[in-house]
Design an enzyme around this catalytic site. Structure first.
Site, PDB file in Angstrom:
ATOM      1  N   GLU A 289      -6.344  -1.958  12.648  1.00 31.53           N
ATOM      2  CA  GLU A 289      -5.235  -0.936  12.855  1.00 31.53           C
ATOM      3  C   GLU A 289      -6.020   0.360  13.176  1.00 31.53           C
ATOM      4  O   GLU A 289      -5.810   1.259  14.145  1.00 31.53           O
ATOM      5  CB  GLU A 289      -4.263  -0.435  12.083  1.00 31.53           C
TER       6      GLU A 289
ATOM      7  N   ASP B 213     -11.933  -8.112   0.655  1.00 29.42           N
ATOM      8  CA  ASP B 213     -12.491  -9.534   0.815  1.00 29.42           C
ATOM      9  C   ASP B 213     -13.688  -9.238   1.806  1.00 29.42           C
ATOM     10  O   ASP B 213     -13.865  -8.421   2.255  1.00 29.42           O
ATOM     11  CB  ASP B 213     -11.380 -10.387   1.612  1.00 29.42           C
TER      12      ASP B 213
ATOM     13  N   GLU C 123       0.854  -1.229   0.009  1.00 32.69           N
ATOM     14  CA  GLU C 123       0.042   0.061   0.014  1.00 32.69           C
ATOM     15  C   GLU C 123       0.693   1.258   0.092  1.00 32.69           C
ATOM     16  O   GLU C 123       0.367   2.395  -0.439  1.00 32.69           O
ATOM     17  CB  GLU C 123      -0.916  -0.079   1.253  1.00 32.69           C
TER      18      GLU C 123
HETATM   19  N1  ADE Z   1      -8.340  -6.351   6.710  1.00 30.56           N
HETATM   20  C1  ADE Z   1      -8.426  -6.739   5.426  1.00 30.56           C
HETATM   21  N2  ADE Z   1      -9.272  -7.888   5.219  1.00 30.56           N
HETATM   22  C2  ADE Z   1      -9.559  -8.172   6.736  1.00 30.56           C
HETATM   23  C3  ADE Z   1     -10.184  -9.293   7.370  1.00 30.56           C
HETATM   24  N3  ADE Z   1     -10.907 -10.161   6.813  1.00 30.56           N
HETATM   25  N4  ADE Z   1     -10.241  -9.361   8.751  1.00 30.56           N
HETATM   26  C4  ADE Z   1      -9.447  -8.168   9.329  1.00 30.56           C
HETATM   27  N5  ADE Z   1      -8.747  -7.272   8.689  1.00 30.56           N
HETATM   28  C5  ADE Z   1      -8.918  -7.142   7.545  1.00 30.56           C
END
Ligand code: ADE
Length: 256
Positions: A198, A221, A15
């Site tokens: 975070e 996701d 990133e």
């Molecule tokens: N950051 C990106 N995808 C995540 C997920 N499934 N759980 C926690 N942090 C994430």
């Protein structure tokens, strides 16, 4: 406030790579296992850093940005898992309020309450949020015009016309990868749009130091059983372009 100096954080090296290309006259400073990249974007002072994953990593990194580098604004760009049902990969969430979903000091205080602050949610800076919203809208126009990512990659992730939402984000030291985890979070905190590891920690440190902040997350996701497959693919091929594209548009709006 004196001269603007902006701390830019990302939780993944992918990133921050693209954002680094936007910075002029970069100087590297190593502190506590992190490399801080100091320089300017559009004549505005910036310090960019890869925070690493999780609340402790993010809190220590944002503290160094504030106390060592003297930044007076914080931006965090990164990815998140979808919690709200109809969110799709590529949708962009701008955090309005942040909560630590794994903070629980019951029976001493109510679930999610931050000890000694008497707060459960911490809010982003309203004015900064409005400017970030404009930057994200400008970015999404470039995305629609195929100026950011190739058609092939967009269609591989079924990204057609990403939505931009402003709302609540939950953070904690857990990667969500099951429907049960998602459902449990939604039933306890029904307003949560997405989850990451975070943001709420950065929000608390900024709040306690009086630093305006805003966190922008792209859905990588769906935080269910496919999360571990979608997440690394998205990071590699898409997330860096979203982060650097949004940051670039922000500095076009505020630059000298
Ligand atoms: N950051 C990106 N995808 C995540 C997920 N499934 N759980 C926690 N942090 C994430």
């Amino acid at each position: 406030m004196g001269e603007l100096k902006i701390g830019i954080m990302g939780a993944m090296s992918e990133e921050i790579e693209g954002i680094l290309e936007l910075i002029d006259s970069v100087e590297e400073i190593k502190i506590g296992n992190r490399i801080y990249f100091e320089g300017k974007i559009n004549e505005i002072k910036v310090v960019l850093v890869f925070s690493r994953w999780g609340k402790v990593a993010a809190s220590s990194t944002v503290s160094a940005l504030i106390h060592h580098f003297g930044v007076n604004q914080i931006l965090f760009t990164g990815v998140a898992g979808a919690i709200m049902n109809d969110l799709e990969i590529g949708d962009i969430i701008i955090g309005k309020r942040y909560i630590q979903h794994d903070l629980d000091a019951r029976p001493l205080m109510k679930q999610f309450e931050i000890p000694l602050l008497g707060k459960t949610f911490i809010e982003a800076d309203q004015q900064l949020l409005q400017t970030i919203e404009k930057a994200v809208c400008n970015f999404s126009i470039h995305l629609k015009n195929k100026q950011v990512i190739s058609d092939d990659i967009l269609s591989k992730f079924n990204i057609e016309s990403p939505r931009i939402l402003i709302g609540d984000i939950a953070s904690g030291d857990q990667f969500f990868s099951s429907i049960e985890q998602k459902n449990q979070l939604s039933s306890l905190l029904p307003t949560i749009l997405c989850v990451e590891m975070e943001g709420a920690a950065v929000a608390q440190v900024c709040f306690e130091n009086g630093i305006p902040f805003c966190i922008i997350r792209t859905i990588s996701d769906t935080a269910d059983h496919d999360a571990h497959i979608d997440f690394p693919k998205f990071l590699k091929e898409v997330s860096g372009k979203f982060s650097s594209g949004i940051i670039k548009e922000y500095f076009k709006l505020i630059g000298k």
